[in-house]
Design a protein around this motif. Structure first.
Motif, PDB file in Angstrom:
ATOM      1  N   ALA C  75      21.668  -2.075  30.401  1.00 33.90           N
ATOM      2  CA  ALA C  75      22.620  -1.374  31.268  1.00 33.90           C
ATOM      3  C   ALA C  75      23.141  -2.294  32.371  1.00 33.90           C
ATOM      4  O   ALA C  75      24.194  -2.050  32.951  1.00 33.90           O
ATOM      5  CB  ALA C  75      21.952  -0.141  31.883  1.00 33.90           C
ATOM      6  N   CYS C 102      22.719   6.085  25.859  1.00 30.46           N
ATOM      7  CA  CYS C 102      23.244   5.269  26.967  1.00 30.46           C
ATOM      8  C   CYS C 102      24.126   4.148  26.435  1.00 30.46           C
ATOM      9  O   CYS C 102      24.621   3.342  27.221  1.00 30.46           O
ATOM     10  CB  CYS C 102      22.103   4.671  27.791  1.00 30.46           C
ATOM     11  SG  CYS C 102      21.296   5.845  28.875  1.00 30.46           S
ATOM     12  N   PHE C 213      31.432  -1.511  32.340  1.00 35.31           N
ATOM     13  CA  PHE C 213      30.365  -0.610  31.894  1.00 35.31           C
ATOM     14  C   PHE C 213      29.007  -1.305  32.081  1.00 35.31           C
ATOM     15  O   PHE C 213      28.387  -1.778  31.139  1.00 35.31           O
ATOM     16  CB  PHE C 213      30.609  -0.255  30.421  1.00 35.31           C
ATOM     17  CG  PHE C 213      29.543   0.614  29.799  1.00 35.31           C
ATOM     18  CD1 PHE C 213      29.185   1.825  30.351  1.00 35.31           C
ATOM     19  CD2 PHE C 213      28.904   0.214  28.628  1.00 35.31           C
ATOM     20  CE1 PHE C 213      28.206   2.619  29.770  1.00 35.31           C
ATOM     21  CE2 PHE C 213      27.929   1.008  28.029  1.00 35.31           C
ATOM     22  CZ  PHE C 213      27.576   2.200  28.610  1.00 35.31           C
ATOM     23  N   LEU C 215      25.640  -1.782  35.396  1.00 34.89           N
ATOM     24  CA  LEU C 215      25.172  -1.508  36.758  1.00 34.89           C
ATOM     25  C   LEU C 215      25.531  -2.709  37.621  1.00 34.89           C
ATOM     26  O   LEU C 215      24.866  -3.742  37.563  1.00 34.89           O
ATOM     27  CB  LEU C 215      23.663  -1.255  36.770  1.00 34.89           C
ATOM     28  CG  LEU C 215      23.171  -0.070  35.932  1.00 34.89           C
ATOM     29  CD1 LEU C 215      21.657  -0.057  35.864  1.00 34.89           C
ATOM     30  CD2 LEU C 215      23.704   1.247  36.486  1.00 34.89           C
ATOM     31  N   PRO C 220      30.147   0.343  41.466  1.00 35.12           N
ATOM     32  CA  PRO C 220      29.054   1.263  41.093  1.00 35.12           C
ATOM     33  C   PRO C 220      29.458   2.308  40.052  1.00 35.12           C
ATOM     34  O   PRO C 220      30.530   2.911  40.177  1.00 35.12           O
ATOM     35  CB  PRO C 220      28.702   1.953  42.411  1.00 35.12           C
ATOM     36  CG  PRO C 220      29.411   1.220  43.485  1.00 35.12           C
ATOM     37  CD  PRO C 220      30.538   0.468  42.871  1.00 35.12           C
ATOM     38  N   ILE C 221      28.609   2.478  39.067  1.00 37.37           N
ATOM     39  CA  ILE C 221      28.764   3.607  38.140  1.00 37.37           C
ATOM     40  C   ILE C 221      27.429   4.348  38.065  1.00 37.37           C
ATOM     41  O   ILE C 221      26.390   3.807  38.437  1.00 37.37           O
ATOM     42  CB  ILE C 221      29.200   3.193  36.711  1.00 37.37           C
ATOM     43  CG1 ILE C 221      28.197   2.222  36.061  1.00 37.37           C
ATOM     44  CG2 ILE C 221      30.602   2.624  36.708  1.00 37.37           C
ATOM     45  CD1 ILE C 221      28.433   1.999  34.564  1.00 37.37           C
ATOM     46  N   THR C 222      27.505   5.566  37.587  1.00 36.33           N
ATOM     47  CA  THR C 222      26.308   6.384  37.387  1.00 36.33           C
ATOM     48  C   THR C 222      26.076   6.566  35.899  1.00 36.33           C
ATOM     49  O   THR C 222      26.968   7.010  35.179  1.00 36.33           O
ATOM     50  CB  THR C 222      26.469   7.751  38.077  1.00 36.33           C
ATOM     51  OG1 THR C 222      26.440   7.548  39.496  1.00 36.33           O
ATOM     52  CG2 THR C 222      25.355   8.712  37.694  1.00 36.33           C
ATOM     53  N   MET C 223      24.883   6.192  35.450  1.00 37.57           N
ATOM     54  CA  MET C 223      24.530   6.329  34.037  1.00 37.57           C
ATOM     55  C   MET C 223      23.345   7.276  33.875  1.00 37.57           C
ATOM     56  O   MET C 223      22.451   7.295  34.715  1.00 37.57           O
ATOM     57  CB  MET C 223      24.166   4.969  33.443  1.00 37.57           C
ATOM     58  CG  MET C 223      25.319   3.992  33.424  1.00 37.57           C
ATOM     59  SD  MET C 223      24.802   2.343  32.905  1.00 37.57           S
ATOM     60  CE  MET C 223      24.742   2.566  31.150  1.00 37.57           C
ATOM     61  N   GLY C 224      23.349   8.006  32.774  1.00 31.25           N
ATOM     62  CA  GLY C 224      22.222   8.890  32.469  1.00 31.25           C
ATOM     63  C   GLY C 224      22.196  10.170  33.275  1.00 31.25           C
ATOM     64  O   GLY C 224      21.143  10.598  33.754  1.00 31.25           O
ATOM     65  N   PRO C 225      23.345  10.838  33.446  1.00 28.00           N
ATOM     66  CA  PRO C 225      23.364  12.067  34.247  1.00 28.00           C
ATOM     67  C   PRO C 225      22.803  13.265  33.486  1.00 28.00           C
ATOM     68  O   PRO C 225      22.474  13.165  32.312  1.00 28.00           O
ATOM     69  CB  PRO C 225      24.858  12.278  34.489  1.00 28.00           C
ATOM     70  CG  PRO C 225      25.497  11.758  33.246  1.00 28.00           C
ATOM     71  CD  PRO C 225      24.650  10.579  32.821  1.00 28.00           C
ATOM     72  N   LEU C 226      22.743  14.375  34.204  1.00 25.90           N
ATOM     73  CA  LEU C 226      22.436  15.662  33.570  1.00 25.90           C
ATOM     74  C   LEU C 226      23.739  16.147  32.938  1.00 25.90           C
ATOM     75  O   LEU C 226      24.730  16.349  33.625  1.00 25.90           O
ATOM     76  CB  LEU C 226      21.950  16.654  34.628  1.00 25.90           C
ATOM     77  CG  LEU C 226      21.772  18.106  34.163  1.00 25.90           C
ATOM     78  CD1 LEU C 226      20.630  18.213  33.184  1.00 25.90           C
ATOM     79  CD2 LEU C 226      21.534  19.015  35.356  1.00 25.90           C
TER      80      LEU C 226
END
Lengths: 95, 326, 408
Positions: C75, C102, C213, C215, C220-226
């Motif tokens: 990631a 992911c 794509f 980290l 900044p990106i957010t990976m693995g959300p709900l």
């Protein structure tokens, strides 16, 4: 909260988020809202530091505290902790 | 440690950007949310955050929304320390190969008590032993709150949870809380601390220390949960403070294994008369309500005895002695 | 591109994997040793200890953490590798799905070994077959040469911007992992040039702009959300699309690799042996294909129109290739080195029968479960399977569709 739902071709891969949480307002969760009394306030900023929702903002320009009711969930921690007793919780719609 | 103590004013902290933003969906009065917000205010530069499955992961990243202003990844429940290991390994090799844009990138791993005391302890122990440079934050709300208040290894003795309910025969959780921070000290890592959201300066200073120190750092943060502990949401900080004042959750740190008490607890060692009785803390929370029935009163005594025993042990470790134990 | 200078080394399959990883300029290797994969981790540790690689090697406390660390490093934009087998792969199970979800292009060598209980360290395919729905590309190698070649190709396939899926390269325990074989190896710089540097695509982040794509503190990106019922399904649909694109990329990379190595494995997806005019054929994966080819040669000498279909990729399943190659075959025996208990046959059988259901010739398809826990599969047993097929061809009747070959 209605919103447009996109298809699989139109969203980033792997569940990468594409909206900031600041677009999701949590202010309508509250039953009680904090009312700030600037007269009593010593501007110690404790309320701002301990707010779980970053809803008490410090305006650097005019050195004032601003309560952001769009995000405040009405927990009342600020009122409970205020050393100057400058915050009161009142029922929504009564403030 | 070669760092100079970090000094700051409340205004400076308030004026720092929010890296954990509004719009997260934690319950009103959430203790862990306060901890995360404050901890992110103590970062010193480029930072990558990883989180175990749990309350804070769920509330901060409900797709497509994210409350994170730093790179964030969640993968599973029991492996946040392994996430941090992989991130740190990648940072190291990218730096070596000249592919890292930043001079330094800090790594913070967040996990709750479930992800730390219980299912995540193997990955945590492994990462600590391997010596990865990261700060592990345990936000302890003393049960699996995200899934509806099930007991964990961090749930205190006598607390009623949905899997250790206060019944007619068994008065809440029979076991005592696992001394997780001491377990991490036993890993001989450079920095271990306990902190409470009732002492925000202490929390920030310790966070910064944990980030500055090279190698694994572990911080156990006391974060009351109004929903699971059954109290009015406005009392979150007050209860956290009582936890410290009763020595149920003493504040201390170890640097290279040497224990020292933090100011809020040190004062209680120096002035034992200020140490409050556990009942003051217990009576505010309905998870302990059953203990005030006559038939379960002995559990309160047991709790007090264990608190005193652990407090005295801590004092010895800090080379302090209790003047007089009330 | 011309075929480059190569060296011949007498190495086993595990050593071939370690060497291929060493040459592929991998950023992070995180692994936990398990028989019969151990040699991979040991050899790689030696490369690290001798300063022969720049790789960051993380010797984790479990396979679960090994794959997690690879996923997290991936990631970050890093090239990553791990290896496992049997119980180790089973322990990774949860993270296999997270890795593919992911879209982390982790490459993993699986040394196929039986699952407990009773505990057994020898070859069968139960460990990787159970992971066929985990969203990983699966390549099964016939020999150590193919293992070496496939590991190198795997980085290019996994990291391809249209694919971004993790890959397992599977090799048979002991038969390949511990057996010396002459392996042609490319020069380090040839491999490095072939694999190149890992690239990442651009994605729409939460700050309203396209960002890499990975980290990255600058973007900044957010990976693995709900991800709930409103979008989870769409993300799974995206994964299926990547699997649909994968066969073409696998074939392209395979073809390009053949240009520098001179080696090919069928069309990269399937390896058809004497199938053009075959009346009867077996289907298998892995090293058993080597033995089967000698049996086919013998039968061909006797005038029997026998053939073999070896699946090189089991995921994605090369369905159209299977149908096309088998279009003249009248009786098929599928050989499974794993069983789906209570499922009436093994996993490869299910897929081949399903693939051939719409075939105009509508061949008889039978199944042989064989070689569990390392039970030998000698030519005599394979010959008997072909004899059974001849019988089916003659009588046009199937006596028993699912059988166990080599069990007492």
């Amino acid at each position: 909260m209605s919103r447009e739902l996109k298809g699989w071709k139109d969203i980033p891969i792997a569940g990468v988020c594409w909206k900031p949480a600041t677009e999701y307002l949590t202010g309508d969760w509250k039953t009680f809202k904090p009312i700030h009394d600037p007269e009593k306030c010593t501007k110690c900023l404790l309320c701002s530091l301990i707010c779980p929702d970053s809803a008490i903002k410090w305006n650097q320009a005019n050195e004032e505290l601003m309560f952001d009711y769009d995000f405040c969930k009405g927990c009342g921690i600020c009122a409970n902790e205020c050393p100057a007793d400058a915050i009161k919780m009142v029922r929504e719609g009564e403030g | 440690m070669t760092t100079t103590p970090w000094k700051f004013t409340a205004k400076e902290i308030v004026e720092k950007p929010e890296l954990f933003t509004s719009g997260h969906r934690a319950c009103a009065g959430c203790g862990p949310a306060i901890a995360l917000r404050q901890i992110m205010k103590a970062t010193r530069g480029p930072t990558i955050v990883t989180s175990a499955t749990g309350c804070m992961e769920v509330v901060s990243t409900i797709y497509p929304y994210t409350a994170w202003k730093v790179p964030f990844i969640h993968t599973a429940f029991e492996n946040v320390a392994a996430n941090a290991s992989g991130i740190e390994a990648a940072l190291k090799v990218m730096k070596r190969k000249g592919r890292l844009e930043h001079e330094n990138v800090d790594v913070i791993a967040f996990a709750g008590d479930g992800g730390t005391f219980d299912i995540g302890i193997q990955a945590l122990s492994g990462a600590a032993e391997r010596g990865h440079d990261f700060l592990y934050i345990l936000y302890d709300n003393e049960a699996y709150m995200n899934t509806g208040i099930q007991r964990s290894g961090g749930t205190p003795h006598g607390a009623s949870t949905t899997t250790s309910p206060a019944g007619r025969v068994i008065p809440g959780k029979p076991q005592y809380k696992k001394p997780i921070a001491d377990i991490m000290v036993a890993h001989d890592i450079p920095y271990v601390a306990t902190a409470s959201i009732s002492s925000w300066q202490d929390l920030l200073v310790k966070t910064r220390k944990g980030l500055e120190i090279e190698g694994p750092a572990f911080m156990h943060v006391f974060t009351p949960c109004p929903r699971g502990w059954r109290y009015d949401p406005s009392k979150t900080i007050e209860i956290a403070r009582l936890g410290v004042e009763t020595c149920i959750f003493p504040l201390w740190e170890t640097i290279d294994g040497e224990y020292s008490l933090s100011p809020q607890s040190k004062i209680l060692a120096l002035k034992p008369e200020r140490k409050k009785k556990v009942t003051e803390y217990l009576k505010m929370q309905r998870r302990f309500r059953h203990l005030f029935k006559p038939e379960f009163k002995h559990v309160i005594d047991e709790i007090q005895q264990m608190v005193d025993k652990r407090w005295n042990r801590l004092l010895k470790r800090c080379n302090m002695t209790q003047a007089s134990q009330s | 591109m011309a075929i480059t200078q190569q060296k011949t080394l007498a190495i086993n399959g595990d050593e071939a994997v370690a060497l291929a990883v060493k040459q592929s300029d991998v950023d992070v290797v995180a692994a936990y040793p398990i028989t019969p994969q151990t040699i991979i981790v040991e050899r790689f540790s030696e490369y690290v200890a001798d300063g022969e690689v720049e790789t960051e090697f993380v010797c984790t406390e479990s396979e679960h953490s090994a794959l997690t660390a690879c996923l997290a490093a991936s990631a970050m934009g890093a090239r990553t590798f791990t290896a496992s087998a049997s119980a180790g792969l089973a322990l990774m199970h949860e993270i296999l799905y997270v890795t593919s979800g992911c879209r982390a292009p982790v490459v993993m060598a699986i040394v196929n070994r039986a699952l407990s209980a009773p505990i057994n360290i020898h070859c069968d395919h139960s460990d990787s077959m159970v992971e066929r729905d985990s969203g990983w590309i699966q390549i099964y190698a016939e020999n150590s040469q193919e293992t070496y070649d496939s590991i190198i190709q795997a980085f290019r396939i996994a990291e391809h911007l249209k694919v971004l899926l993790p890959i397992m390269v599977c090799l048979d325990a002991f038969v390949l992992s511990h057996t010396l074989e002459n392996v042609q190896v490319l020069a380090d710089e040839t491999v490095q040039k072939f694999v190149g540097l890992r690239d990442v695509p651009q994605v729409m982040g939460h700050e309203g702009r396209e960002v890499p794509f990975k980290l990255d503190p600058s973007n900044p990106i957010t990976m693995g959300p709900l991800d709930l019922y409103d979008y989870y399904f769409e993300h799974k649909r995206q994964q299926e699309e990547a699997m649909k694109v994968a066969p073409q990329i696998i074939q392209e990379v395979h073809e390009e690799f053949s240009q520098i190595s001179g080696r090919k494995y069928g069309n990269g997806l399937i390896d058809a042996y004497h199938l053009e005019d075959a009346d009867i054929a077996t289907v298998c994966v892995g090293s058993t294909a080597g033995t089967t080819k000698t049996v086919v040669d013998r039968l061909r000498k006797e005038g029997v129109k026998a053939g073999l279909l070896r699946l090189r990729t089991f995921r994605p399943l090369p369905l159209t290739d299977i149908v096309k190659t088998m279009e003249n075959v009248k009786a098929v025996a599928v050989m499974d080195r794993s069983n789906s208990f209570g499922g009436h046959g093994g996993p490869i059988y299910h897929e081949i029968r399903h693939s051939l259901y719409d075939s105009p010739t509508h061949p008889h398809v039978v199944n042989y479960i064989y070689g569990l826990g390392g039970r030998d599969m000698p030519p005599a047993i394979i010959l008997n399977i072909y004899k059974d097929l001849q019988e089916i061809l003659k009588t046009k009747r199937v006596k028993r569709d699912v059988q166990f070959a080599g069990v007492r």
